[in-house]
Scaffold this active site. Structure first.
Site, PDB file in Angstrom:
ATOM      1  N   THR A 132     -13.833  18.551  11.536  1.00 23.42           N
ATOM      2  CA  THR A 132     -15.018  19.570  11.781  1.00 23.42           C
ATOM      3  C   THR A 132     -16.316  18.958  11.295  1.00 23.42           C
ATOM      4  O   THR A 132     -16.157  18.426  10.248  1.00 23.42           O
ATOM      5  CB  THR A 132     -14.868  20.906  11.127  1.00 23.42           C
ATOM      6  OG1 THR A 132     -16.048  21.724  11.183  1.00 23.42           O
ATOM      7  CG2 THR A 132     -14.158  20.884   9.828  1.00 23.42           C
ATOM      8  N   ASP A 133     -17.254  19.339  11.851  1.00 22.65           N
ATOM      9  CA  ASP A 133     -18.612  18.931  10.949  1.00 22.65           C
ATOM     10  C   ASP A 133     -18.852  19.906   9.638  1.00 22.65           C
ATOM     11  O   ASP A 133     -19.566  19.447   8.779  1.00 22.65           O
ATOM     12  CB  ASP A 133     -19.798  19.156  11.795  1.00 22.65           C
ATOM     13  CG  ASP A 133     -20.042  20.652  12.549  1.00 22.65           C
ATOM     14  OD1 ASP A 133     -19.214  21.321  12.336  1.00 22.65           O
ATOM     15  OD2 ASP A 133     -20.869  21.019  13.377  1.00 22.65           O
ATOM     16  N   GLU A 134     -18.135  21.019   9.302  1.00 26.82           N
ATOM     17  CA  GLU A 134     -18.232  21.829   8.393  1.00 26.82           C
ATOM     18  C   GLU A 134     -17.701  21.086   6.890  1.00 26.82           C
ATOM     19  O   GLU A 134     -18.308  21.487   6.143  1.00 26.82           O
ATOM     20  CB  GLU A 134     -17.521  22.954   8.401  1.00 26.82           C
ATOM     21  CG  GLU A 134     -17.822  23.842   9.616  1.00 26.82           C
ATOM     22  CD  GLU A 134     -17.662  25.258   9.739  1.00 26.82           C
ATOM     23  OE1 GLU A 134     -17.276  25.716   8.500  1.00 26.82           O
ATOM     24  OE2 GLU A 134     -17.690  25.918  10.566  1.00 26.82           O
ATOM     25  N   TYR A 158     -11.975  27.357   4.149  1.00 22.08           N
ATOM     26  CA  TYR A 158     -11.910  26.473   5.316  1.00 22.08           C
ATOM     27  C   TYR A 158     -12.358  25.065   5.333  1.00 22.08           C
ATOM     28  O   TYR A 158     -11.435  23.973   5.656  1.00 22.08           O
ATOM     29  CB  TYR A 158     -12.353  27.005   6.861  1.00 22.08           C
ATOM     30  CG  TYR A 158     -12.389  26.508   7.790  1.00 22.08           C
ATOM     31  CD1 TYR A 158     -11.150  26.185   8.417  1.00 22.08           C
ATOM     32  CD2 TYR A 158     -13.597  25.939   8.348  1.00 22.08           C
ATOM     33  CE1 TYR A 158     -11.185  25.174   9.580  1.00 22.08           C
ATOM     34  CE2 TYR A 158     -13.546  25.080   9.579  1.00 22.08           C
ATOM     35  CZ  TYR A 158     -12.394  24.664  10.070  1.00 22.08           C
ATOM     36  OH  TYR A 158     -12.380  23.968  11.382  1.00 22.08           O
ATOM     37  N   LYS A 162     -10.234  21.615   5.168  1.00 27.45           N
ATOM     38  CA  LYS A 162     -10.316  20.405   6.095  1.00 27.45           C
ATOM     39  C   LYS A 162     -10.829  19.099   5.673  1.00 27.45           C
ATOM     40  O   LYS A 162     -10.325  18.084   6.159  1.00 27.45           O
ATOM     41  CB  LYS A 162     -11.313  20.869   7.447  1.00 27.45           C
ATOM     42  CG  LYS A 162     -10.813  22.086   8.102  1.00 27.45           C
ATOM     43  CD  LYS A 162      -9.572  21.493   9.119  1.00 27.45           C
ATOM     44  CE  LYS A 162      -9.772  20.778  10.321  1.00 27.45           C
ATOM     45  NZ  LYS A 162      -8.640  20.420  11.177  1.00 27.45           N
TER      46      LYS A 162
END
Ligand code: NAD
Ligand code: DAU
Length: 355
Positions: A132-134, A158, A162
């Site tokens: 993810t970009d997060e 989260y 990741k």
């Protein structure tokens, strides 16, 4: 044969459906069927011999080892994860178990399997990790979009989990030579999206006459990509990505949350007008902000376009219309998710099939 994990979730199910329809190559689908896993997403391939569903955990090393030995996949694509930021704030433990420990166990099983391969099978094998970009953290309004060399600065349990999984994948390439690829994608939307996430929640709440909860001032920016475009990017990276590389995937489509919700309401106003003639925007309600809420994400998807020739096929205008039309055409899917009936069905129909 490929092995996909988390293929009963939102993106994984879209990927499996597209894969079977377009590639025709058999797929083993390993999914734990948490609350986010919905086997009904895969109803159209239930009787298709090219789709083999196995209920189980990526952290179950013995199970994954057995599946790899039995099916001899040429690739493993890891979608399985706990994926919802708000849940990670309330109950982070499952995120550590699946996203960190689960990915580690999966990597261990895959490393042993890959080590047992020889010749073309070994050279051609790929482990693709869907991220993810997060992991890159939050951008200020004037910052350039995330490139693949942006530092990792995860801000939620989260995104931290990741990020940890991305680092493990990287380390397995660097240390053991495992042929890995990682994709870091922006916010997806489309069919089968669980209605805890912004867009599907707004659609189902609007139609049910419920409030449309906007966190904080609604000016947080996300970069939205139609889910089928994410799936095509993953197929392209699997086919031609350079080993050990990461590829950012995004839609070049930054929008503040409030604009997203207004777009959803506008489409519903024209496709399914409220009986009282008012706009669905009258249901918008401002609520307390998410703790640690990242202000802005934006993906620079230049590398995947330059190196692999991938570009999204949908604009936000075309993708969001398809999405709203899908939800309007599938009220039973929404009702069964909301009532929890999709989980009862799993228990009665899949208990006997569990690995
Ligand atoms: P999702 O929550 O809809 O689906 C996750 C799936 O994984 C479910 O079917 C669940 O049952 C399964 N699962 C969970 N724990 C498992 C375990 N221990 N073993 C086996 N299966 C397990 O998630 P999604 O939105 O489809 O996201 C898929 C992947 O893509 C995730 O890795 C997520 O981090 C990543 N991602 C999502 C987005 C997005 O916008 N949704 C964007 C970028 C990246
Ligand atoms: O950026 C990619 C990520 O996108 C993925 O890695 C995650 O798995 C996925 O869940 C998604 O994370 P977000 O937190 O961005 O998505 P969510 O749909 O939860 O929220 C989108 C934005 O909308 C965010 O700024 C919070 C806000 N929001 C969300 C909900 C559910 C609201 O304002 N109201 C809501 O009710």
């Amino acid at each position: 044969m490929i092995l996909v994990t988390g293929g009963a979730g939102f993106i994984g199910a879209n990927f499996v459906l597209d894969w079977v329809a377009q590639q025709g190559e058999p797929v083993v689908n390993l999914d734990k069927l948490t609350y986010a896993g919905n086997i009904e997403n895969l109803a159209s391939v239930q009787a298709d011999s090219r789709h083999i569903f196995v209920q189980g955990d990526i952290g179950d090393n013995a199970l994954v080892t057995r599946l790899l030995a039995e099916h001899q996949p040429r690739a493993v694509i890891n979608f399985a994860a706990e994926s919802h930021v708000d849940r990670s704030i309330h109950s982070p433990e499952a995120f550590i178990q699946t996203n960190v420990v689960g990915t580690f166990q999966l990597l261990e099983a895959v490393r042993a399997y890959w080590g047992s391969l020889t010749g073309d099978a070994k050279a051609g094998f790929r482990f693709l990790h869907v991220s993810t970009d997060e992991v890159y953290g939050s951008l200020a309004a004037s910052d350039p979009a995330f490139t693949e060399s942006h530092p990792y600065e995860p801000n939620s349990p989260y995104s931290a989990s990741k990020a940890a999984s991305d680092h493990l994948v990287r380390a397995y390439h660097h240390t053991y030579g495992l042929p890995v690829l990682t994709t870091n994608c922006s916010n997806n939307y489309g069919p089968y999206h669980f209605p805890e996430k912004l867009i599907p929640l707004m659609v189902v709440n609007a139609l049910a006459g419920k409030p449309l909860p906007i966190y904080g001032d609604g000016q947080q920016v996300r970069d939205w990509l139609y889910v089928k475009d994410h799936c095509s990017a993953i197929r392209r990276v699997l086919e031609a990505g350079r080993l050990g590389e990461t590829y950012n995937v995004g839609g070049w489509n930054e929008m503040p949350n409030l604009d997203i919700v207004h777009t959803v309401c506008g489409l519903l106003d024209s496709l399914r007008p409220r009986a009282d003639g008012q706009s669905y925007t009258s249901q918008i309600t401002y609520v307390t902000d998410r703790p640690g809420h990242d202000r802005r994400y934006a993906i620079d998807a230049g590398k995947i376009e330059r190196e692999l020739g991938w570009k999204p096929a949908e604009t936000f205008a075309t993708g969001i219309r398809k999405t709203i039309e899908w939800y309007l055409a599938n009220p039973e899917w929404v009702a069964r998710v909301q009532s929890g009936a999709y989980r009862d069905w799993v228990q009665t129909n899949y208990a006997a099939r569990a690995a």
